[in-house]
Design a protein around this motif. Structure first.
Motif, PDB file in Angstrom:
ATOM      1  N   ASP A  78       0.849  -1.168  -0.166  1.00 28.53           N
ATOM      2  CA  ASP A  78       0.089  -0.006   0.217  1.00 28.53           C
ATOM      3  C   ASP A  78       0.866   1.298   0.153  1.00 28.53           C
ATOM      4  N   PHE A  79       1.970   1.172   0.917  1.00 28.72           N
ATOM      5  CA  PHE A  79       2.547   2.514   0.923  1.00 28.72           C
ATOM      6  C   PHE A  79       3.501   2.728  -0.457  1.00 28.72           C
ATOM      7  N   GLN A  80       3.932   1.758  -0.933  1.00 32.58           N
ATOM      8  CA  GLN A  80       4.774   1.726  -2.237  1.00 32.58           C
ATOM      9  C   GLN A  80       3.667   2.363  -3.400  1.00 32.58           C
ATOM     10  N   HIS A  81       2.357   1.531  -3.368  1.00 35.30           N
ATOM     11  CA  HIS A  81       1.711   2.152  -4.481  1.00 35.30           C
ATOM     12  C   HIS A  81       1.332   3.579  -4.085  1.00 35.30           C
ATOM     13  N   ASN A  82       1.142   4.399  -2.796  1.00 37.16           N
ATOM     14  CA  ASN A  82       0.994   5.466  -2.904  1.00 37.16           C
ATOM     15  C   ASN A  82       1.966   6.381  -2.965  1.00 37.16           C
ATOM     16  N   GLY A 162       0.674  -6.878  -5.012  1.00 35.92           N
ATOM     17  CA  GLY A 162       1.789  -5.863  -5.240  1.00 35.92           C
ATOM     18  C   GLY A 162       2.449  -6.072  -6.566  1.00 35.92           C
ATOM     19  N   VAL A 163       3.633  -5.394  -6.686  1.00 35.13           N
ATOM     20  CA  VAL A 163       4.612  -5.474  -7.658  1.00 35.13           C
ATOM     21  C   VAL A 163       5.943  -5.918  -7.165  1.00 35.13           C
ATOM     22  N   GLU A 164       6.544  -6.891  -7.394  1.00 35.56           N
ATOM     23  CA  GLU A 164       7.752  -7.231  -7.128  1.00 35.56           C
ATOM     24  C   GLU A 164       8.836  -6.088  -7.181  1.00 35.56           C
ATOM     25  N   MET A 165       9.787  -5.840  -6.117  1.00 31.12           N
ATOM     26  CA  MET A 165      10.598  -4.820  -6.150  1.00 31.12           C
ATOM     27  C   MET A 165      12.045  -5.601  -6.392  1.00 31.12           C
ATOM     28  N   SER A 166      12.889  -4.861  -7.184  1.00 27.58           N
ATOM     29  CA  SER A 166      14.309  -4.877  -7.072  1.00 27.58           C
ATOM     30  C   SER A 166      15.115  -4.263  -5.877  1.00 27.58           C
TER      31      SER A 166
END
Length: 615
Positions: A78-82, A162-166
């Motif tokens: 959620d935080f990454q999206h925002n 969510g979307v995977e992160m590098s």
């Protein structure tokens, strides 16, 4: 949620409930996570690592990161999206993200090279097998903690939509508190100007052409980083016209920086109010902080890390933070060394100072160097020294470091009780400000540089000359409020009220336009001419009693003391009032009270002057 990671003799990791390790497994780390956002506006996380000497520091921090990523995966999503939604607005203007990624990739590689960190393990550093110095050892540990967190999150990303992160994605998320400044410093034109200056260092800058300047911008947009001889000559020819255009743009910006323009600028770059207050008769010492941000980023977790690491002065610390972020970014830290650290951003009104950044990637990400200073420093002077040595030219702030070990109620303050550090590109200015605190009773901070050399670099001196007290170090609107009200703060209850203060439209100083933005806890959503969900999003306070227990009182959400509580949706129609501002994972109505954060857990709202610090 209570979870743990253990390891067996074959170095296999086992994730399990905290009290169900089983035989043959050695506990490495364990965590408690509570998502109480809908109840009180905060999440709560406590992570502990083993003291067993058989467990390496590398494994401890990886496990600590993994547990955090596992426990809070939904909130990280959620935080990454925002945060990404907000960063996209800046990116449209600056086209800086590729440059920021390149910087963090280079810095991660520097950490690996300095410490011998390689895939599959740690090799001796290149310098004759010597152990890395303490700073770089802790930088490596922070990188390993990040790897653990991103590994756990990526396992859960599909489940939480969510979307995977590098690893670089995660470093960008951990740098959220400075991404507006990074966008400015690594704007494609700004980077191009620095590159042009370096290319011209050997001469061959005689010719000047606006056509060359246009071609330079086109090259940068295409991602050109390695230039041919012909291209270098083009860079050289366009360098002076690019620099002249930059100077003209900067001067024009400063001339147009009236109150409305400043408030728009502050919404993007200026963050936070802070106060260090010595109570009457030296009866107590308070440190308070109010974060300014877009309301989209009220995804908050108060965290406690207990990490017994070799070479650390601080083992345990509590700090206000965000999902997936391994520092504070507010910043607000309470540590078992007796240090309390906070800051407000120094507003970089001109990007001219960024012209001197070297872009060589030989430093570490700012959130890492802050946490390293927290871990290695025993005194305010040591903390300031670490931050001065590790300066990057970004994350430019006024830092306040209070050493509660030196505070004795009823006695005059000892030197070293309050250190202040200000940083701007190429300049670090620090001072033991204890005597000023003793004489005035408070040190207030509101996104204004205090020291003349900092103000000369960041553009505030020029802005004050053009526009007056709006940009003064001491007589700006929030400075005037603190000057009037801080001397009245005598108790923890008073400190809570002070850090949530917004008496608009009857404030001591509402600025030239008498707006709710000019307050200790700003409310940009209440502005009449350009309302936006931006302003003071939280407050944290502590005092001498609470610091001994690593405790702090915290409240999340825009201030609603005497003002209507903020909500995302229309009360009648249910319509989204701010469709351009993402708010995944956030409650609609923000009318929460204070929560006492302790290493043992959250306490419900207590009488403000009570000093109980355990459930």
């Amino acid at each position: 949620m209570k979870v743990a990671l253990s390891v067996d003799s074959g170095l296999r990791l086992h994730l399990h409930p905290e009290d169900e390790a089983g035989s043959g497994w050695t506990p490495v780390a364990w965590a408690t996570y509570e998502n109480t956002v809908q109840k009180n506006g905060w999440g709560y996380l406590s992570v502990h690592a083993s003291e067993d000497p058989k467990v390496s520091d590398d494994l401890k921090v990886y496990a600590a990161g993994f547990l955090e990523g596992f426990a809070s995966a939904q909130q990280i999503r959620d935080f990454q999206h925002n945060a990404n939604g907000l960063m996209a607005k800046d990116e449209a203007n600056h086209q800086a993200l590729d440059n920021i990624r390149s910087l963090f990739q280079a810095e991660a590689a520097t950490i690996c090279n300095k410490t011998g960190l390689i895939a599959g393990g740690t090799a001796p550093p290149a310098a004759a097998g010597a152990a890395p110095e303490l700073f770089w050892e802790h930088a490596k540990l922070m990188l390993l903690q990040a790897w653990g967190l991103v590994d756990a999150y990526n396992q859960h990303a599909p489940k939480v939509k969510g979307v995977e992160m590098s690893l670089v994605d995660l470093i960008i998320l951990n740098s959220d508190g400075e991404t507006p400044e990074l966008e400015k410093a690594y704007d494609f034109q700004e980077v191009l100007l620095r590159q042009s200056n370096r290319e011209c260092a050997g001469g061959d800058c005689e010719e000047d052409s606006s056509d060359s300047n246009t071609s330079l911008l086109q090259m940068q947009r295409r991602g050109s980083t390695k230039l041919s001889s012909r291209s270098r000559r083009g860079v050289a020819r366009g360098r002076r016209s690019l620099a002249a255009a930059a100077r003209a743009r900067r001067r024009q910006f400063l001339k147009g920086l009236d109150d409305k323009a400043w408030l728009k600028f502050r919404a993007s770059y200026g963050r936070c109010s802070a106060l260090v207050r010595l109570a009457p008769n030296s009866s107590d010492l308070f440190v308070g902080h109010t974060t300014f941000s877009d309301y989209s980023e009220m995804n908050r977790i108060f965290k406690y890390y207990d990490l017994p690491l070799r070479g650390s002065a601080s083992r345990r610390m509590g700090f206000s933070s965000y999902p997936g972020v391994m520092g504070s970014t507010d910043d607000y830290y309470v540590m078992d060394t007796g240090l309390v650290v906070t800051e407000t951003t120094v507003s970089m009104l001109s990007d001219e100072a960024f012209d001197k950044l070297d872009d060589n990637g030989t430093t570490v990400p700012d959130y890492m160097r802050i946490m390293i200073a927290n871990r290695v420093a025993r005194t305010g002077a040591e903390w300031v020294g670490s931050m001065t040595k590790s300066a990057t030219g970004t994350y430019n702030s006024q830092w306040m470091v209070v050493d509660y070990k030196l505070f004795e109620p009823g006695r005059s303050l000892k030197n070293g009780t309050l250190w202040v550090l200000e940083q701007a590109p190429g300049v670090s200015h620090s001072q033991d400000a204890t005597q000023r605190l003793q004489e005035t009773g408070f040190w207030a901070s509101e996104n204004r540089g205090f020291f003349d050399d900092i103000r000369a670099v960041d553009g505030e001196a020029d802005a004050e000359e053009m526009h007056g007290d709006l940009f003064s170090a001491l007589r700006n609107p929030r400075g005037n409020i603190f000057n009037k009200t801080a001397p009245e703060v005598a108790t923890l209850a008073d400190m809570r009220t002070e850090m949530r203060r917004n008496h608009w439209p009857h404030e001591v100083d509402g600025g030239p336009g008498n707006t709710p933005d000019h307050a200790i806890a700003a409310r940009g959503d209440l502005s009449k001419y350009d309302p936006a969900p931006n302003g003071g999003v939280d407050s944290k306070v502590t005092n001498a009693c609470l610091v001994r227990a690593l405790a702090a009182d915290a409240i999340n959400g825009p201030t609603h003391e005497g003002l209507p509580a903020f909500h995302w949706l229309d009360n009648v129609t249910g319509k989204n009032l701010y469709p351009d501002y993402p708010h995944d994972g956030l409650p609609d109505l923000w009318n929460f009270g204070w929560v006492r954060m302790t290493p043992s857990g959250e306490l419900p709202e207590l009488p403000a002057d009570a000093c109980a610090a355990s459930p």
